[in-house]
Write a protein that holds these residues in place. Structure first.
Motif, short mmCIF file in Angstrom:
data_model
loop_
_atom_site.label_atom_id
_atom_site.label_comp_id
_atom_site.label_asym_id
_atom_site.label_seq_id
_atom_site.Cartn_x
_atom_site.Cartn_y
_atom_site.Cartn_z
N HIS A 153 0.95 -1.25 0.00
CA HIS A 153 -0.09 -0.06 0.05
C HIS A 153 0.81 1.25 0.07
O HIS A 153 0.54 2.17 -0.59
CB HIS A 153 -1.06 -0.11 1.13
N ASP A 154 2.05 1.22 0.84
CA ASP A 154 2.59 2.30 0.94
C ASP A 154 3.79 2.56 -0.40
O ASP A 154 4.07 3.62 -0.51
CB ASP A 154 3.58 2.36 2.18
N ASN A 155 4.30 1.43 -0.79
CA ASN A 155 5.05 1.69 -1.75
C ASN A 155 5.03 1.03 -2.97
O ASN A 155 5.79 1.31 -4.17
CB ASN A 155 6.30 0.88 -1.43
N GLY A 156 3.51 0.66 -3.36
CA GLY A 156 3.13 0.18 -4.62
C GLY A 156 3.15 -1.18 -4.98
O GLY A 156 2.92 -1.73 -5.79
N ILE A 157 4.33 -1.77 -4.23
CA ILE A 157 4.74 -3.18 -4.43
C ILE A 157 5.30 -3.79 -3.14
O ILE A 157 5.83 -2.99 -2.30
CB ILE A 157 5.76 -3.19 -5.60
N ALA A 158 5.24 -5.02 -2.83
CA ALA A 158 5.61 -5.56 -1.77
C ALA A 158 6.25 -7.25 -2.03
O ALA A 158 5.40 -7.85 -2.99
CB ALA A 158 4.81 -5.69 -0.76
N LYS A 159 7.17 -7.40 -1.60
CA LYS A 159 7.66 -8.94 -1.52
C LYS A 159 6.78 -9.66 -0.54
O LYS A 159 6.98 -9.58 0.62
CB LYS A 159 9.38 -9.27 -1.39
N VAL A 160 6.42 -10.79 -1.00
CA VAL A 160 5.64 -11.75 -0.32
C VAL A 160 6.50 -12.85 0.36
O VAL A 160 6.51 -13.26 1.48
CB VAL A 160 4.35 -12.39 -0.96
N GLY A 161 7.31 -13.38 -0.53
CA GLY A 161 8.23 -14.41 -0.15
C GLY A 161 9.05 -14.96 -1.29
O GLY A 161 8.76 -14.63 -2.39
N GLU A 162 10.03 -15.56 -0.92
CA GLU A 162 10.84 -16.45 -2.04
C GLU A 162 10.31 -18.10 -1.89
O GLU A 162 10.37 -18.42 -0.76
CB GLU A 162 12.30 -16.36 -1.61
N TYR A 163 10.20 -18.50 -3.01
CA TYR A 163 9.67 -20.06 -3.03
C TYR A 163 10.40 -20.51 -4.34
O TYR A 163 10.81 -19.89 -5.12
CB TYR A 163 8.20 -20.02 -3.15
N ASN A 164 10.14 -21.97 -4.36
CA ASN A 164 10.67 -22.53 -5.68
C ASN A 164 9.44 -22.20 -6.60
O ASN A 164 8.63 -21.82 -6.27
CB ASN A 164 10.99 -24.15 -5.31
N GLN A 165 9.99 -22.27 -7.81
CA GLN A 165 9.20 -21.87 -8.95
C GLN A 165 7.66 -22.42 -8.99
O GLN A 165 6.91 -21.74 -9.19
CB GLN A 165 9.83 -22.09 -10.34
N GLU A 166 7.52 -23.53 -8.56
CA GLU A 166 6.14 -24.28 -8.70
C GLU A 166 5.27 -23.65 -7.71
O GLU A 166 4.27 -23.28 -8.02
CB GLU A 166 6.20 -25.97 -8.50
N VAL A 167 5.91 -23.76 -6.55
CA VAL A 167 4.86 -23.02 -5.34
C VAL A 167 4.83 -21.58 -5.76
O VAL A 167 3.47 -21.22 -5.42
CB VAL A 167 5.77 -23.09 -3.97
N ALA A 168 5.77 -20.69 -6.12
CA ALA A 168 5.29 -19.45 -6.46
C ALA A 168 4.27 -19.38 -7.33
O ALA A 168 3.43 -18.55 -7.39
CB ALA A 168 6.76 -18.75 -6.91
N GLU A 169 4.49 -20.06 -8.41
CA GLU A 169 3.40 -19.80 -9.30
C GLU A 169 1.92 -20.44 -8.97
O GLU A 169 1.06 -19.91 -9.43
CB GLU A 169 3.73 -20.53 -10.58
N CYS A 170 2.22 -21.41 -8.21
CA CYS A 170 0.84 -21.73 -7.34
C CYS A 170 0.06 -20.66 -6.77
O CYS A 170 -1.14 -20.26 -6.95
CB CYS A 170 1.02 -23.16 -6.62
#
Length: 135
Positions: free
Chosen positions: A100-117
């Motif tokens: 909300h404050d910066n327009g973008i935020a990192k949720v987390g780092e995951y392996n590709q399959e999990v991130a895409e899910c």
């Protein structure tokens, strides 16, 4: 008699107890939105907080990011992060507020399959997000 005896549970489930207003008895009443704290709890200073995102995904080479939008409420975004990604409520609120404050935020780092899910499920719920390779 064919009528059932009234139980304690049945007695508490009157239309008014179910959230209906007295006059109409057919329409649900409108509840006020809960108030949220104005200051964010510091996750880094919380000794009980553990960041499981990288522990659960040792090959964390993809970053899930969310974007601020003018469509979804901040509360809804935080709830989606809890339900989809499994963040604790304080971490979800912190991440949502960062977007909300910066327009973008990192949720987390995951392996590709999990991130895409996670991305797919968040997009289905109307959350603007993407997955990018970590550098």
């Amino acid at each position: 008699s064919l009528l059932r005896p009234q139980t304690a549970l049945h007695a508490t489930l009157t239309p008014n107890a179910l959230g209906y207003s007295e006059p109409s008895m057919n329409a649900p009443s409108i509840l006020d939105r809960p108030t949220l704290p104005t200051t964010l709890p510091s996750i880094e200073s919380d000794p009980t907080h553990q960041d499981y995102s990288e522990q659960q995904h040792p090959n964390s080479d993809w970053i899930l990011r969310i974007y601020n939008d003018n469509i979804n409420t901040r509360e809804y975004v935080a709830v989606c992060l809890v339900q989809v990604v499994g963040l604790c409520e304080s971490r979800a609120y912190y991440t949502m507020q960062d977007a909300h404050d910066n327009g973008i935020a990192k949720v987390g780092e995951y392996n590709q399959e999990v991130a895409e899910c996670y991305e797919e499920q968040l997009v289905e719920r109307g959350i603007m997000c993407d997955v990018v390779a970590s550098e």
